[in-house]
Design an enzyme around this catalytic site. Sequence first.
Site, PDB file in Angstrom:
ATOM      1  N   ASP A   2       0.714  -1.255  -0.063  1.00  0.00           N
ATOM      2  CA  ASP A   2       0.065  -0.170   0.044  1.00  0.00           C
ATOM      3  C   ASP A   2       0.730   1.343  -0.502  1.00  0.00           C
ATOM      4  OD1 ASP A   2      -2.552   2.370   0.303  1.00  0.00           O
ATOM      5  OD2 ASP A   2      -1.328   2.554   2.344  1.00  0.00           O
TER       6      ASP A   2
ATOM      7  N   ASP B 128       0.439   5.480   0.969  1.00  0.00           N
ATOM      8  CA  ASP B 128       0.093   5.984   1.738  1.00  0.00           C
ATOM      9  C   ASP B 128      -0.334   5.587   3.569  1.00  0.00           C
ATOM     10  OD1 ASP B 128      -0.098   7.825  -0.299  1.00  0.00           O
ATOM     11  OD2 ASP B 128      -2.153   8.369   0.028  1.00  0.00           O
TER      12      ASP B 128
HETATM   13 MG   LIG Z   1      -2.875   3.224   3.287  1.00  0.00          MG
END
Ligand SMILES: [Mg+2]
Length: 183
Positions: free
Chosen positions: A17, A19
């Site tokens: 992922d 962020d």
């Molecule tokens: Mg995230």
Amino acid sequence: MPETPSASPLRPALFLDRDGVLNEDRGYVSRWEDFHWIAGAREAVAAFNRAGWLVIVVTNQSGVGRGFYSEADMHVLHARMAEDLAKAGGHIDAFYHAPQHPDAPLDAYRHPDPPDRKPNPGMILRALGEWPIDKAASLLIGDKPSDLEAALRAGVRGVLFEGGNLAEFLKNEALLPIASPPA
Ligand SMILES: [Mg+2]
């Protein structure tokens, strides 16, 4: 050195992922000025690169669908990330993003249940189809339950990262690869 697809041995993939895993999640990060690497993130990527893993980012980008920034802005940011990562000896093999959102004001990005938007597994499934990946040996690191659900639904092991130093976390979890393949 280029390889033909049929000659490519399967490699494990590290799905990340973005962020909250690679960079601090400050909400809809779209500009390099607002991008701050998570401690140890670049080092972690470089370690997986050295061990022969594919490193693939899978990032929901509803900020595009919501009209906060454009896909071009996002590509510029990802290019800057790649440039900066290279200084630490790391590289990301592919970025997959999911710009759609059920409430997108822009028609092109509105979808009631975007297949690519985590917790749906679309981005991971596409990557599995497009890269020579050893799924059983692969790993996804996310900071939200929706990341882990997407991984589960794609048949990839998911691990929750709750902050701190990413490389240290992976080392402590015995997930950081040590062995290097022949150059
Ligand atoms: Mg995230």
